[in-house]
Design an enzyme around this catalytic site. Sequence first.
Site, PDB file in Angstrom:
ATOM      1  N   MET B   1       0.823  -1.208   0.000  1.00  0.00           N
ATOM      2  CA  MET B   1       0.000   0.000   0.000  1.00  0.00           C
ATOM      3  C   MET B   1       0.857   1.258   0.000  1.00  0.00           C
ATOM      4  O   MET B   1       1.714   1.437   0.842  1.00  0.00           O
ATOM      5  CB  MET B   1      -0.850   0.048   1.289  1.00  0.00           C
ATOM      6  CG  MET B   1      -2.072  -0.806   1.283  1.00  0.00           C
ATOM      7  SD  MET B   1      -3.383  -0.113   0.250  1.00  0.00           S
ATOM      8  CE  MET B   1      -3.662   1.478   1.016  1.00  0.00           C
ATOM      9  N   CYS B   2       0.626   2.098  -0.943  1.00  0.00           N
ATOM     10  CA  CYS B   2       1.180   3.435  -0.847  1.00  0.00           C
ATOM     11  C   CYS B   2       0.153   4.314  -0.131  1.00  0.00           C
ATOM     12  O   CYS B   2      -0.980   3.900   0.074  1.00  0.00           O
ATOM     13  CB  CYS B   2       1.489   4.009  -2.221  1.00  0.00           C
ATOM     14  SG  CYS B   2       0.109   3.812  -3.326  1.00  0.00           S
TER      15      CYS B   2
END
Lengths: 272, 272
Positions: B1-2
């Site tokens: 996840m960014c």
Amino acid sequence: MCELLGMNCNVPTDICFSFTGFQARGGLVDEHQDGWGIAFFEGKGVRQFIDSKASAHSPIAELVRNYPIHSKNVISHIRKATQGEVRLENAHPFMRELWGQYWIFAHNGDLGKEFKPKFDGTYLPVGNTDSEYAFCYFLQELKKKFGTQAPPQGKLFDEIARLTLEVAVNHAEFNFLLSNGDHFFAHCSTNLSYIVRRAPFTQAKLKDKDVQIDFGQVTTDKDQVAVIATYPLTNNETWTTMDRGTLCLFQEGDVVAQVKTVAGKEKDECAN
Amino acid sequence: MCELLGMNCNVPTDICFSFTGFQARGGLVDEHQDGWGIAFFEGKGVRQFIDSKASAHSPIAELVRNYPIHSKNVISHIRKATQGEVRLENAHPFMRELWGQYWIFAHNGDLGKEFKPKFDGTYLPVGNTDSEYAFCYFLQELKKKFGTQAPPQGKLFDEIARLTLEVAVNHAEFNFLLSNGDHFFAHCSTNLSYIVRRAPFTQAKLKDKDVQIDFGQVTTDKDQVAVIATYPLTNNETWTTMDRGTLCLFQEGDVVAQVKTVAGKEKDECAN
């Protein structure tokens, strides 16, 4: 007087030594207190640091001086404002994208109040300096001439020389540094010097701070580094003073092309 | 996840507290090690800091955390790469000029390998992320529709909603933050939350670091600050979770317009 500093190399190199002297001129040993900036190409990417504070008192400039960022093309500027207020949007260098490349520009000089290029909206200035106006005009005209594809180097150089002439001939001082990460252009209208450092490397001592470096300890025999500055940064090396009215193209740390422009002027002031 | 972090305020405010928690997620308490970036509007100017290193280990991120830069619009991003290599040119946020204004964009999501917008050369990507492709496409289409003058706010909002729908509906996740310094757009495709802080101000405690702040000590009664983040940054305040498929326009520290898009998806991954 505002001042320019540039670097073009054949291997990614840090600019900490040169920037140490240059930074001192921004409010410490000199009067360029109206902002500063620096841009580093790293591959196709660019790190740009700009500030409306004096470089000598800027925490960001302290970081740049102490944190070695390795780059083949660097452009820096310390500002003494006359056209355009002291605001962040007026700090050099400026950045735009053309042909899928970032372009970086910094200017020292004064193009005069009458310099009002016609913009078609392709690139518009954000601030109100003559410098950003000239940069946007350059990119607009390059895109108009060559379309959406970058031209071969020779054609690009010729067109930048033509545009330089057009802007400079009627409009006084136009010392600038311009790069897209592949090409590094330097135009001397009044004051610009450079040095090419290559093996055998020697010691160098800054003019503006009591700092010296032995480049032999931090380089390899293949390294080649050109440093371009409004005035020489060291006092024990031989710098080349560029002739007034000369556009140089640097690549891999050396001059690969130059052309005479008629933009050279005797006036020795600066105002951007 | 960014992850994404944004701030929109009615007075220039520093983001040091929120960034302290956010920075820790970039390689310290979380896995976003493939670069980070932050952009601050200051008047019409922008300070942009980007790095291909993890934010938790970046000297530049340390500076940003400790040096209060006051801004009414901030966009930040920590990256976990899937589309586009770990390179400086692929670090968010991205910057371009449109209508004489800088525009800043950061994206969290994955538009899919088939997302290949048609570029006419007005804006071209420098890197190879789906995110920068989407940003360049947005600006190209805005310029195509409205020409060289910025439209009124309502028309701008409607067109950005339409473009969001166009890009997101066929192409999975499109959480983004977009600002030109006057308008701050936030689109939630899968995950985005926000909090509006105003008087009476209270204490806040970060989730990711043992740090707390009493906003009552550092604000005036008139201040209003919206903080937007992929996930809430504090654990003792009530954040609003944006509905999936919602575009919000923030101004002066609060939501002033919102519209439902059909871009909401259940998929909970991130890849930019």
